[in-house]
Design an enzyme around this catalytic site. Structure first.
Site, mmCIF file in Angstrom:
data_model
loop_
_atom_site.group_PDB
_atom_site.id
_atom_site.type_symbol
_atom_site.label_atom_id
_atom_site.label_comp_id
_atom_site.label_asym_id
_atom_site.label_seq_id
_atom_site.Cartn_x
_atom_site.Cartn_y
_atom_site.Cartn_z
ATOM 1 N N GLY A 37 -2.311 4.359 -5.181
ATOM 2 C CA GLY A 37 -2.039 4.824 -6.545
ATOM 3 C C GLY A 37 -0.826 4.185 -7.169
ATOM 4 N N TYR A 41 -3.247 3.771 2.582
ATOM 5 C CA TYR A 41 -3.220 4.130 4.004
ATOM 6 C C TYR A 41 -4.390 5.041 4.359
ATOM 7 C CZ TYR A 41 -1.801 6.525 8.296
ATOM 8 O OH TYR A 41 -1.790 7.071 9.558
ATOM 9 N N HIS A 69 0.837 -1.208 0.000
ATOM 10 C CA HIS A 69 0.000 0.000 0.000
ATOM 11 C C HIS A 69 0.865 1.249 0.000
ATOM 12 C CE1 HIS A 69 0.472 1.820 4.031
ATOM 13 N NE2 HIS A 69 0.686 0.594 4.452
ATOM 14 N N CYS A 70 0.304 2.319 -0.526
ATOM 15 C CA CYS A 70 0.923 3.637 -0.453
ATOM 16 C C CYS A 70 -0.089 4.573 0.204
ATOM 17 C CB CYS A 70 1.370 4.123 -1.827
ATOM 18 S SG CYS A 70 0.062 4.161 -3.091
ATOM 19 N N TRP A 71 -0.088 5.847 -0.141
ATOM 20 C CA TRP A 71 -0.982 6.797 0.525
ATOM 21 C C TRP A 71 -2.442 6.594 0.125
ATOM 22 C CZ3 TRP A 71 -2.703 9.529 4.164
ATOM 23 C CH2 TRP A 71 -3.557 10.623 3.975
#
Length: 349
Positions: A107, A131, A102-104
């Site tokens: 994306g 996140y 996962h990222c923010w």
């Protein structure tokens, strides 16, 4: 292998045998992250800034090219780091954990790393919404109608010890001071511990609540809304202060002895600074008196002044409670923890 995209619900209720990789920048991870996630940054903080600036000021295509330039040289190292993590957390006879990236916001950063790991042959999923989606779900935890039971008592009553003993006996508990890495008073800094950011404290608390989902009678210590540098979320703090309070009545002198034993070994400078931090509420005369006793190495009398102050503060908070208070017998919290614990449970039952 196809890269699946997990919803936040699937992520929260999924199998425990997973390796969660946070590919945000080191600064983002340090500020706050999903508890248990491992940092595998795609970009450094500076690289993230460069890519973000290009995206905003030039074009998406320019940002992607810059990002690929940073990503390319790291590919082998990232694969090897994931291999090492899997080897570390996997038992020899256990099935290899599923990887969730996962990222923010779910994306391009998570998509790029997931593509690389999938290409190498790992079983990989990404978290839809990243996140941010997890964080939104975490914040919802604090307004749920949790079934709480609160251990209360003046400073030095041994409340934390009783809470931890309850956990040993299999009762559900939440240790707020443990999550905050702070004992709660001006003297509560834990040696060698770094308190989390406010956001990370909330994440840790939300994760504990999720772990205890569906449990009745979750024991928790009565706290001020502020624990060191962090605050208990307002909705959850209100819930604590309307839950049944089991008040542990310990004589002043016994509590004083307990506090002297616990905090008296701190350096004089550390104690003085702690006293000065509360001087506005403590008052000029009491501050001067406490520091004077400290200068004379009269630790018990110094803490007598401070304990009197904290008792007044706690009495005021008790007057603001809505829930019924159940008083327990006067015992020494150190010598009679098991006796007091039994009495607490009998009163609850």
């Amino acid at each position: 292998m196809a890269i699946s995209k997990l919803t936040i619900q699937e992520f929260m209720t999924g199998a425990s045998n997973t390796l969660v990789l946070d590919v945000r920048s080191p600064g983002e991870y340090r500020h706050a992250h999903i508890p248990g996630a491992y940092p595998l940054p795609l970009f450094t903080d500076e690289e993230r800034k460069v890519v973000g600036t290009a995206y905003k000021q030039e074009s998406r295509e320019k940002a992607i090219k810059l990002g690929l330039g940073f990503f390319g040289p790291k590919m082998v190292t990232m694969v090897e780091e994931v291999q090492a993590l899997l080897a570390k957390i996997s038992a020899s006879d256990a099935e290899q954990p599923r990887i969730i990236v996962h990222c923010w916001r779910g994306g391009m950063r998570s998509a790029g790393v997931a593509w690389l790991l999938d290409l190498y042959g790992f079983e990989v999923s990404t978290l839809a919404g990243g996140y941010k989606a997890w964080r939104n779900r975490a914040l919802q935890q604090f307004s749920k109608p949790w079934s709480l039971l609160v251990t209360g008592g003046y400073t030095g009553s041994g409340k934390t010890g009783i809470l931890l003993e309850l956990r040993k006996q299999g009762h559900p508990i939440i240790d707020l001071e443990g999550l905050a890495s702070h004992r709660g008073s001006a003297f509560g800094d834990l040696p060698g511990a770094t308190p989390p950011s406010q956001e990370m404290f909330e994440n840790l608390l939300a994760s504990e609540l999720h772990r205890l989902e569906g449990r009745d009678g979750i024991w928790i210590e009565d706290e001020s809304q502020r624990i060191g540098p962090v605050n208990i979320p307002r909705e959850f703090f209100t819930l604590i202060h309307t839950a049944p309070l089991y008040f542990i009545e310990i004589p002043f002198e016994e509590r004083l002895g307990h506090i002297v034993k616990e905090y008296g070994k701190l350096e004089k400078e550390q104690l003085t600074n702690a006293i000065l931090r509360i001087r506005k509420r403590l008052g000029g005369l009491e501050t001067k008196t406490a520091i004077g006793f400290l200068a004379e190495n009269n630790i018990p009398e110094c803490f007598r002044v401070l304990l009197t102050y904290y008792d007044k503060l706690y009495r005021k908070s008790l007057q603001q409670r809505v829930a019924t208070t159940v008083e327990l017998e006067k015992v020494d919290p150190v010598a009679n923890t098991s006796s007091l614990l039994q009495r607490t449970l009998q009163t609850h039952d």
